[in-house]
Design a protein around this motif. Structure first.
Motif, PDB file in Angstrom:
ATOM      1  N   ALA A  97       0.855  -1.191   0.000  1.00 42.30           N
ATOM      2  CA  ALA A  97       0.000   0.000   0.000  1.00 42.30           C
ATOM      3  C   ALA A  97       0.887   1.235   0.000  1.00 42.30           C
ATOM      4  N   VAL A 154      -7.867   0.455   0.129  1.00 41.87           N
ATOM      5  CA  VAL A 154      -7.797  -0.925  -0.361  1.00 41.87           C
ATOM      6  C   VAL A 154      -8.037  -1.953   0.734  1.00 41.87           C
ATOM      7  N   TRP A 167      -0.447  -6.182   5.244  1.00 40.60           N
ATOM      8  CA  TRP A 167      -0.080  -5.070   4.374  1.00 40.60           C
ATOM      9  C   TRP A 167       1.185  -4.372   4.863  1.00 40.60           C
ATOM     10  N   ALA A 175       3.529  -0.672   3.765  1.00 38.33           N
ATOM     11  CA  ALA A 175       3.286   0.593   3.072  1.00 38.33           C
ATOM     12  C   ALA A 175       4.528   1.470   3.092  1.00 38.33           C
ATOM     13  N   ALA A 201      -5.664   0.896   4.897  1.00 39.11           N
ATOM     14  CA  ALA A 201      -4.614   0.894   3.882  1.00 39.11           C
ATOM     15  C   ALA A 201      -5.132   1.574   2.629  1.00 39.11           C
ATOM     16  N   THR A 202      -4.325   2.452   2.056  1.00 40.32           N
ATOM     17  CA  THR A 202      -4.707   3.125   0.810  1.00 40.32           C
ATOM     18  C   THR A 202      -3.636   2.914  -0.248  1.00 40.32           C
ATOM     19  N   ARG A 203      -4.102   2.870  -1.477  1.00 40.40           N
ATOM     20  CA  ARG A 203      -3.190   2.795  -2.623  1.00 40.40           C
ATOM     21  C   ARG A 203      -3.697   3.782  -3.660  1.00 40.40           C
TER      22      ARG A 203
END
Length: 482
Positions: free
Chosen positions: A25, A56, A68, A70, A49-51
């Motif tokens: 991520a 995401v 995850w 990041a 979590a971001t993408r």
């Protein structure tokens, strides 16, 4: 072979999660308390979590953090994570000379946790549409901008930045032009618009697949606009008018010239009936018509006798040209005598009192401020938080007020699949708060960080946005003083 595959799968699933390759991520926000706005509840110790610009994964910290990794991780510190705020009624304008001053307002929204704004048209429609594209492409820094472009009006209207229409052919051409511009919705106002064309324009725009917001002519009933298909009513005064028992008679008398505007409003103020109002509001809810109250701007003007706002620190964030546009409303308020001031107070309080009635009837209330040029001391950014405080003061719960600024806007645009919740698949527009907004709506001002389209702006970055704007305004003030 099948047995071998089964053995391998069994072995794989017995491995600890940390031994399996982690998903990548861009950002992890750990140990956050997610505010589920729709459910009015808190979900503790979550990781998001971001993408790119999308969330995401969302789940318990232990689970998501193991699955995850990041490039950047933020410790939420058990703070409160909400969807990005939406201001559903803003304006940019004041003429071409004020383009840069208007553009300088954009960071103020982000600094106050507002990740999306709905431009309800001013006199710089083409410039605003260009900004919309520049923001989307990353060439300009600002909140996601949804715009009506130029509003539809009659011939020689009071408001500038309009498409003038005097016939059905004109309306047809206006709607086609707006479609060509790719506007996000249509705004119709009633300065000089013919009554039949006002209703025709609503129907035409809706037939073209566009939502329609607007004012409602005094010579029409709210019911007529609703039946024509209006999507949102801007300003709570029109919703108040729908609760007047003899609204149709007042509208007909005004249209025929039997009464003037002052007498029409006197009869409206005297004729409000709770039973009539609730029936009207239930119809709004059934028809899916939203209401944007814009109470903060009304409050400021109503009570200018008690607070003239001349020492507001926020004035240092508003350019001198924009500040000058405030004066006409200030002068008009200053000319009122004691009776006029009392009437102004009463009108505001009467109109604001219908807010909980709208909520009870099931009408979706959208938080919008009317902030921008002309609307005195109704400051872009902070005004939304003031609006939410008014909502709670007038009878909404903090959860209902928060929904009006996080879910109502996406719902109106049909975008709840992407916005309005902290969930996987939704936009990475988020605000991390130090305090719980379900207990105290004032907590929306206690911003620790903003995530806009996946990019993180911590408190230092947000403060720098404000400081940079203040420096810019100071330079304009100095230049104007020479």
């Amino acid at each position: 072979m099948k047995m071998l595959i089964s053995i391998l799968l069994a072995w794989l699933f017995q491995l600890p999660l940390s031994a399996v390759a982690k998903e990548r991520a861009d950002l992890l926000i750990r140990h956050a308390t997610i505010v589920d706005v729709a459910g009015a509840r808190l979900i503790a110790d979550q990781t998001v979590a971001t993408r790119g610009d999308v969330i995401v994964a969302v789940g318990g910290d232990a689970e998501v953090a193991k699955a995850w990794t990041a490039r950047r991780t933020i410790d939420g510190g058990n703070r409160f994570l909400i969807p990005g705020l939406w201001d559903m009624h803003v304006h940019f304008g004041g003429g071409p000379a004020l383009v840069e001053e208007n553009k300088a307002l954009l960071p103020l929204y982000i600094a106050h946790g507002i990740t999306t704004v709905r431009d309800a048209s001013g006199d710089l429609p083409n410039e605003v549409l260009a900004w919309r594209g520049d923001i989307a492409s990353g060439r300009l820094f600002g909140p996601t901008l949804l715009s009506s472009g130029p509003k539809i009006e009659g011939i020689k209207p009071v408001w500038k930045g309009t498409i003038e229409t005097g016939s059905k052919a004109d309306v047809d051409a206006a709607v086609a032009r707006l479609k060509g511009l790719g506007v996000d919705f249509v705004k119709i106002t009633d300065s000089t618009m013919k009554l039949d064309l006002f209703l025709y324009a609503i129907r035409k725009a809706r037939a073209a697949g566009l939502c329609v917001s607007g004012h409602i002519p005094l010579a029409l009933t709210v019911d007529q606009a609703v039946d024509a298909g209006i999507s949102s009513i801007e300003h709570i005064g029109y919703a108040y008018k729908a609760g007047v028992k003899d609204e149709a008679t007042i509208a007909a008398d005004f249209a025929a010239g039997r009464i003037d505007r002052a007498e029409a409003y006197r009869r409206i103020d005297a004729g409000f009936d709770p039973g009539t109002a609730m029936a009207a509001y239930r119809k709004l809810a059934a028809k899916g018509v939203f209401v944007t109250p814009t109470l903060n701007g009304s409050r400021v003007i109503a009570y200018l006798d008690q607070d003239d706002h001349k020492t507001d620190d926020y004035l240092g964030l508003i350019g001198p040209g924009l500040r000058a546009t405030y004066q006409w409303r200030v002068d008009r308020a200053a000319n009122a005598d004691a009776a006029g001031i009392a009437a102004r107070h009463a009108e505001y309080e009467h109109e604001a009192s219908v807010l909980p009635m709208l909520q009870k009837a099931g009408v979706t209330i959208m938080a919008g401020t009317d902030a921008g040029f002309l609307n005195s001391y109704n400051y872009p950014g902070i005004a939304l938080h003031q609006e939410l405080a008014i909502f709670v003061d007038k009878g909404l719960t903090p959860a209902e007020a928060l929904a009006s600024a996080t879910r109502a806007g996406p719902a109106w645009f049909g975008k709840l699949d992407r916005y309005g919740a902290v969930e996987a698949g939704k936009a990475a527009d988020l605000v991390l708060l130090d305090r719980n907004p379900l207990e105290d709506i004032g907590a929306t001002r206690a911003i620790r960080a903003v995530v806009l389209r996946g990019a993180v702006y911590d408190r230092a970055a947000l403060d720098k946005m404000l400081a940079d704007t203040r420096s810019k305004v100071a330079a304009w003030d100095a230049a104007a003083a020479k």
